[in-house]
Write an enzyme that holds these catalytic residues in place. Structure first.
Site, mmCIF file in Angstrom:
data_model
loop_
_atom_site.group_PDB
_atom_site.id
_atom_site.type_symbol
_atom_site.label_atom_id
_atom_site.label_comp_id
_atom_site.label_asym_id
_atom_site.label_seq_id
_atom_site.Cartn_x
_atom_site.Cartn_y
_atom_site.Cartn_z
ATOM 1 C CG ASP A 26 -1.673 1.234 1.438
ATOM 2 O OD1 ASP A 26 -2.373 1.658 0.496
ATOM 3 O OD2 ASP A 26 -1.588 1.825 2.535
ATOM 4 C CG ASP A 28 -1.571 7.652 0.628
ATOM 5 O OD1 ASP A 28 -0.806 8.618 0.599
ATOM 6 O OD2 ASP A 28 -2.236 7.273 -0.355
#
Length: 254
Positions: A26, A28
């Site tokens: 991922d 953020d």
């Protein structure tokens, strides 16, 4: 969007003896910290659209595509313009600078490019702005919300990430900070590793946990990629003390 909480402790026991072909990150909350700018952007957006900012947290928006969140708040005929507005606010926020989280640079530098992908709920435009703001190099393989029919927590993003790299999702390790992302990766069949402090530990349903990437060591060996707990050195007066995780995991190409 959640406020920072206590990061999960290091627990890699479930990965011991496991092997993986690729790592799907991922972005953020995992590789970079865009929270302060994102919080300000969503607060501005909420006031402009007559939405109580507290409702955003109640919806569990962390890690979810903006269109999903906004679709729960506004009439259908207002969603498109509202999504465009929050994207622009977040792009403007990214221009002020994005912090790179501890361990990110080392992790990306240690891993072969053909074994790594970023899987994010950002649109392509917002991803480009945040990567530029962070100064991180652009990975060869990236999956954004624009690339899939259904975003996180649906499995589509991680299925596509694995497919683009040419690997079975069951042979991939997904590194995430948010419940929606972990659910997405798990539904895709990936092994999951939760990191970060964006959500309470009890909300992070994952196979393994780490405070952040600085607690992990990714090394390429003749057998493939190895992931172990990194020694953490703490300065105490004139002496250094080191605490090393006893749980380790090895991931190799096979």
């Amino acid at each position: 969007m959640p406020e920072p909480t206590a990061a999960p402790s290091l627990d890699l026991a479930a990965l011991t003896g496991r092997t993986f072909d690729a790592v799907l990150f991922d972005m953020d909350g995992t590789l970079i910290d865009s929270m302060s700018g994102a919080l300000a952007a969503w607060d501005t957006w909420a006031h402009e659209h007559g939405v109580d900012p507290a409702v955003l947290t109640e919806l569990g928006m962390g890690g979810r595509p903006a269109v999903q969140v906004i679709g729960q708040l506004l009439a259908a005929d207002r969603v498109a313009d509202a999504v465009a507005r929050i994207e622009q606010l977040e792009i403007d926020a990214a221009a002020t600078g994005i912090a790179v989280l501890p361990g990110t640079a080392d992790a990306l530098a240690a891993l072969p490019s053909e074994r790594v992908a970023i899987v994010t709920s950002c649109t392509r435009t917002l991803l480009a702005a945040r990567l530029a703001g962070s100064g991180l190099p652009r990975p060869r393989e990236i999956v954004t919300f624009d690339d899939v029919e259904h975003g996180k927590p649906a499995p589509d993003p991680f299925l596509l990430g694995a497919r683009r790299l040419g690997f079975d999702p069951a042979r991939c390790l997904a590194v995430e900070d948010a419940p929606a992302g972990l659910a997405s990766a798990g539904a895709a069949g990936c092994t999951t590793l939760a990191v970060g402090d964006t959500h309470p530990h009890h909300e992070l349903d994952a196979d393994a946990h780490a405070p952040d990437l600085s607690h992990l060591r990714f090394a390429v060996t003749p057998d493939g990629i190895t992931v172990t707990g990194r020694v953490q050195t703490v300065q105490r007066g004139s002496r250094d003390t080191a605490a090393s995780a006893s749980n380790t995991s090895k991931a190799a190409f096979s």
